[in-house]
Write a protein that holds these residues in place. Structure first.
Motif, PDB file in Angstrom:
ATOM      1  N   VAL A 199     -21.680  21.039 -26.331  1.00 28.59           N
ATOM      2  CA  VAL A 199     -21.727  22.262 -27.129  1.00 28.59           C
ATOM      3  C   VAL A 199     -22.307  23.392 -26.282  1.00 28.59           C
ATOM      4  CG1 VAL A 199     -22.709  23.333 -29.193  1.00 28.59           C
ATOM      5  CG2 VAL A 199     -22.058  20.906 -29.232  1.00 28.59           C
ATOM      6  N   LEU A 200     -21.704  24.579 -26.370  1.00 35.09           N
ATOM      7  CA  LEU A 200     -22.226  25.740 -25.657  1.00 35.09           C
ATOM      8  C   LEU A 200     -22.850  26.723 -26.647  1.00 35.09           C
ATOM      9  CD1 LEU A 200     -19.316  26.180 -23.067  1.00 35.09           C
ATOM     10  CD2 LEU A 200     -21.659  25.500 -22.574  1.00 35.09           C
ATOM     11  N   GLU A 201     -22.056  27.622 -27.192  1.00 30.58           N
ATOM     12  CA  GLU A 201     -22.561  28.694 -28.054  1.00 30.58           C
ATOM     13  C   GLU A 201     -21.372  29.300 -28.766  1.00 30.58           C
ATOM     14  OE1 GLU A 201     -24.104  31.762 -25.386  1.00 30.58           O
ATOM     15  OE2 GLU A 201     -22.297  31.610 -24.146  1.00 30.58           O
ATOM     16  N   GLY A 202     -21.620  30.232 -29.674  1.00 32.77           N
ATOM     17  CA  GLY A 202     -20.528  31.004 -30.253  1.00 32.77           C
ATOM     18  C   GLY A 202     -20.218  32.183 -29.350  1.00 32.77           C
ATOM     19  N   PRO A 203     -19.054  32.820 -29.553  1.00 28.51           N
ATOM     20  CA  PRO A 203     -18.723  33.995 -28.734  1.00 28.51           C
ATOM     21  C   PRO A 203     -19.750  35.118 -28.880  1.00 28.51           C
ATOM     22  CG  PRO A 203     -16.780  33.215 -29.908  1.00 28.51           C
ATOM     23  CD  PRO A 203     -17.942  32.448 -30.454  1.00 28.51           C
ATOM     24  N   GLN A 204     -20.441  35.158 -30.023  1.00 26.57           N
ATOM     25  CA  GLN A 204     -21.488  36.171 -30.231  1.00 26.57           C
ATOM     26  C   GLN A 204     -22.694  35.584 -30.964  1.00 26.57           C
ATOM     27  OE1 GLN A 204     -18.327  38.927 -32.069  1.00 26.57           O
ATOM     28  NE2 GLN A 204     -19.725  40.367 -31.089  1.00 26.57           N
ATOM     29  N   SER A 205     -22.881  34.277 -30.893  1.00 23.90           N
ATOM     30  CA  SER A 205     -23.937  33.621 -31.666  1.00 23.90           C
ATOM     31  C   SER A 205     -24.504  32.440 -30.888  1.00 23.90           C
ATOM     32  CB  SER A 205     -23.393  33.027 -32.979  1.00 23.90           C
ATOM     33  OG  SER A 205     -22.400  33.803 -33.555  1.00 23.90           O
ATOM     34  N   SER A 206     -25.693  32.025 -31.318  1.00 24.57           N
ATOM     35  CA  SER A 206     -26.255  30.767 -30.839  1.00 24.57           C
ATOM     36  C   SER A 206     -26.026  29.694 -31.892  1.00 24.57           C
ATOM     37  CB  SER A 206     -27.763  30.913 -30.610  1.00 24.57           C
ATOM     38  OG  SER A 206     -28.032  31.957 -29.713  1.00 24.57           O
ATOM     39  N   ILE A 207     -26.177  28.441 -31.502  1.00 27.95           N
ATOM     40  CA  ILE A 207     -26.010  27.330 -32.429  1.00 27.95           C
ATOM     41  C   ILE A 207     -27.219  26.401 -32.323  1.00 27.95           C
ATOM     42  CG2 ILE A 207     -24.644  25.997 -30.756  1.00 27.95           C
ATOM     43  CD1 ILE A 207     -23.002  25.017 -33.231  1.00 27.95           C
ATOM     44  N   VAL A 208     -27.685  25.923 -33.472  1.00 30.41           N
ATOM     45  CA  VAL A 208     -28.845  25.021 -33.535  1.00 30.41           C
ATOM     46  C   VAL A 208     -28.534  23.908 -34.525  1.00 30.41           C
ATOM     47  CG1 VAL A 208     -31.313  24.818 -34.097  1.00 30.41           C
ATOM     48  CG2 VAL A 208     -30.464  26.891 -32.973  1.00 30.41           C
ATOM     49  N   LEU A 209     -28.970  22.691 -34.213  1.00 27.74           N
ATOM     50  CA  LEU A 209     -28.775  21.535 -35.090  1.00 27.74           C
ATOM     51  C   LEU A 209     -30.123  21.055 -35.623  1.00 27.74           C
ATOM     52  CD1 LEU A 209     -26.661  21.390 -32.616  1.00 27.74           C
ATOM     53  CD2 LEU A 209     -26.317  19.028 -33.343  1.00 27.74           C
ATOM     54  N   ARG A 210     -30.134  20.539 -36.836  1.00 28.92           N
ATOM     55  CA  ARG A 210     -31.292  19.759 -37.299  1.00 28.92           C
ATOM     56  C   ARG A 210     -30.843  18.317 -37.428  1.00 28.92           C
ATOM     57  NH1 ARG A 210     -33.395  17.563 -41.655  1.00 28.92           N
ATOM     58  NH2 ARG A 210     -32.064  18.588 -43.205  1.00 28.92           N
ATOM     59  N   GLU A 211     -31.603  17.438 -36.751  1.00 31.99           N
ATOM     60  CA  GLU A 211     -31.345  15.996 -36.825  1.00 31.99           C
ATOM     61  C   GLU A 211     -32.660  15.370 -37.289  1.00 31.99           C
ATOM     62  OE1 GLU A 211     -30.276  15.630 -32.680  1.00 31.99           O
ATOM     63  OE2 GLU A 211     -28.143  15.549 -33.136  1.00 31.99           O
ATOM     64  N   ILE A 224     -25.221  29.327 -21.073  1.00 30.39           N
ATOM     65  CA  ILE A 224     -25.128  30.141 -22.296  1.00 30.39           C
ATOM     66  C   ILE A 224     -26.258  31.160 -22.297  1.00 30.39           C
ATOM     67  CG2 ILE A 224     -24.053  28.308 -23.671  1.00 30.39           C
ATOM     68  CD1 ILE A 224     -26.822  27.692 -24.838  1.00 30.39           C
ATOM     69  N   LEU A 225     -26.126  32.162 -23.152  1.00 36.42           N
ATOM     70  CA  LEU A 225     -27.224  33.093 -23.354  1.00 36.42           C
ATOM     71  C   LEU A 225     -28.373  32.349 -24.019  1.00 36.42           C
ATOM     72  CD1 LEU A 225     -25.573  36.366 -24.692  1.00 36.42           C
ATOM     73  CD2 LEU A 225     -25.909  35.579 -22.363  1.00 36.42           C
ATOM     74  N   HIS A 226     -29.592  32.700 -23.632  1.00 35.64           N
ATOM     75  CA  HIS A 226     -30.736  32.154 -24.339  1.00 35.64           C
ATOM     76  C   HIS A 226     -30.921  32.997 -25.602  1.00 35.64           C
ATOM     77  CE1 HIS A 226     -35.006  30.290 -24.031  1.00 35.64           C
ATOM     78  NE2 HIS A 226     -34.443  30.093 -25.192  1.00 35.64           N
ATOM     79  N   GLY A 227     -30.520  32.467 -26.733  1.00 36.26           N
ATOM     80  CA  GLY A 227     -30.462  33.241 -27.969  1.00 36.26           C
ATOM     81  C   GLY A 227     -31.830  33.678 -28.465  1.00 36.26           C
ATOM     82  N   THR A 228     -31.937  34.943 -28.790  1.00 33.18           N
ATOM     83  CA  THR A 228     -33.223  35.440 -29.289  1.00 33.18           C
ATOM     84  C   THR A 228     -33.481  34.920 -30.713  1.00 33.18           C
ATOM     85  OG1 THR A 228     -32.139  37.441 -30.077  1.00 33.18           O
ATOM     86  CG2 THR A 228     -33.096  37.516 -27.863  1.00 33.18           C
ATOM     87  N   THR A 229     -32.451  34.893 -31.544  1.00 35.53           N
ATOM     88  CA  THR A 229     -32.640  34.392 -32.902  1.00 35.53           C
ATOM     89  C   THR A 229     -32.868  32.882 -32.881  1.00 35.53           C
ATOM     90  OG1 THR A 229     -31.134  36.137 -33.614  1.00 35.53           O
ATOM     91  CG2 THR A 229     -31.710  34.477 -35.247  1.00 35.53           C
ATOM     92  N   GLN A 230     -32.260  32.229 -31.895  1.00 38.36           N
ATOM     93  CA  GLN A 230     -32.536  30.793 -31.727  1.00 38.36           C
ATOM     94  C   GLN A 230     -34.019  30.567 -31.457  1.00 38.36           C
ATOM     95  OE1 GLN A 230     -32.580  29.364 -27.908  1.00 38.36           O
ATOM     96  NE2 GLN A 230     -34.094  28.223 -29.060  1.00 38.36           N
TER      97      GLN A 230
END
Lengths: 310, 310
Positions: A199-211, A224-230
């Motif tokens: 998994v990388l990222e969205g074209p304009q978003s970050s992605i996070v999972l809860r396990e 990938i960009l280091h997402g600020t909202t992430q």
């Protein structure tokens, strides 16, 4: 139109780390032309940007954006931004439009006019400007996403730094094409994946999972960009007793996760389906996170200042 | 400064295939701002371009550039350009600066101002402009090149069209970074290669090999621009009794070839070394090709009109 703000700064102040004064700011009529046709930001997508949400005159998580802007500028061999001066510049732009209940601010730095075009009587130093947009639409709290092949491998960013994979540049044509592609597929966002299944990222978003009690996001070293909202979401998770981790994430884990979020501009969206296949999701939890992001700014800022890697 | 020309056209004429009149052309002071800060060409590198050399008022191989521009616009879901009107527009721009002994012309089409920013009182239709630059420096006839990993695979372009690999977009930040990288390595050009060992193209050039009586270039389906000068070189080769072919080219073949050329803007350069390792080269043959490209325009144009695929 008067709701928009366009403000230009001076490269010899904002991109000079020795500058110690108050930076100049020049408001431009938003309806007027303000950029040269020779600007390399336009001709080559050669520049960097950051964008965030303003709430009650405060640009959220601004220190995270500035940190990433410095990394992006370094990746593009642009002059090093003066953090203090840029900060004053953006706050001055906001002050000109105050009070701002809610808006979007974008800061752009281009390489400026091609220096080889010396016959053109315009500055060849970088172009710096900020746009304040009060009209941005609220995002949907629940979205379906489509995976999009990015055709890289897990170690591509390390092997080929000239691909600028971790830099937030103005060259977003492929991001925009990816957006049209996921919309064609009936999804509201996309997730880039590597050829070897990560998994990388969205074209304009970050992605996070809860396990379970772990909250996980792809490690930025994968390209990938280091997402600020992430990072803000990690603050929420950590302050709520969850473990947070950056790691390489296999695509299959998206389907098995207890929750998948996509995020940007200090807003988190709950993913309900991936490539048409429903996944576990918890709207109430997502709403609670967004409320926390709005109300607990001091706690988030303290955590992110303490925990963001160099 | 007066040597430069900046000319704006109208999207409702140049990007309307039903338009049958004489397109308007508006000359802009090259030193003046002419583009909105909200233009997606600037904010997102979201647009396409073409550039060629003008010799004696003639834009060389212009039909090849227009053909590629149509393909690039389609890849980006931009409105279809009106070939006739664009042709008239560019020729009108040249006429304004005539006589032009030698210059460079660039035609740019951006997506225009973000249509979601409806509050901004500027047109949201595409931006179309041409720049004529008389000051471009002659290129070196002999160059050393460095290979640069592009981290794609041979079939990536087919699998992920949203990567826009065959489109000539304004998103050139990585091309510019690749250029800085090969310059750091002491080379004068770069050759992107795939992860599985195939030759792609230069960041701003095409590459062609001669192997005996065969002249070979990477097939565009591998995810590269279909080079206009490459097609012109094929015209030279074919008119001189050589066989021409598009095929997937393994990197090792660069070292074994009788000659490797890189090219752009109707000029061919002889490669003398790859990654510091000398290769066979023939300066006299390259000079003869460049002379042919200049003097045999009618023959080249006739061949390229007859032989360019779809």
């Amino acid at each position: 139109m008067s709701d928009f703000g366009v403000f230009f700064g001076r490269a010899d102040q904002l991109l000079d780390t020795s500058f110690a004064g108050e930076p100049d700011i020049r408001a431009i009529d938003p309806a007027a032309a303000s950029v040269s046709a020779f600007d390399l930001g336009l001709l080559r997508g050669d520049g960097v940007f950051e964008a965030t949400t303003i709430v009650d005159d405060v640009p959220l998580a601004w220190h995270l954006h500035v940190r990433r802007l410095l990394q992006s500028a370094a990746a593009l061999d642009l002059p090093t931004p003066n953090v203090r001066a840029l900060d004053l510049f953006v706050r001055a732009a906001i002050r000109r439009m105050s009070p701002i209940a809610r808006a979007h601010v974008k800061l752009v730095i281009t390489r400026g006019v091609d220096a080889t075009l010396s016959a053109v009587d315009v500055p060849t130093s970088p172009t710096v400007f900020a746009i304040i947009d009060p009209g941005f639409a609220p995002k949907k709290p629940e979205i379906e996403v489509a995976t999009l092949e990015r055709e890289l491998l897990r170690d591509s960013a390390q092997r080929a730094p000239w691909l600028l994979l971790g830099a937030k540049t103005l060259s977003y044509a492929t991001n925009m094409a990816a957006r049209r592609e996921y919309e064609r597929r009936g999804a509201q966002n996309g997730v880039y994946v590597t050829r070897d299944g990560f998994v990388l990222e969205g074209p304009q978003s970050s992605i996070v999972l809860r396990e379970g009690a772990r909250v996980v996001t792809p490690h930025p070293r994968i390209g990938i960009l280091h997402g600020t909202t992430q990072v803000e979401l990690f603050a929420w998770a950590s302050l709520n007793g969850l473990e947070v981790a950056y790691e390489d994430v296999e695509v299959e884990r998206l389907h098995a996760a207890d929750q998948v979020w996509m995020m940007g501009a200090s807003f988190v969206q709950s993913v309900t389906a991936i490539d048409g296949r429903a996944i576990a999701h918890d709207r109430a939890a997502t709403d609670a996170i967004n409320a926390f992001m709005q109300t607990e700014r001091a706690a988030i800022d303290a955590w992110t200042r303490a925990h963001v890697p160099g």
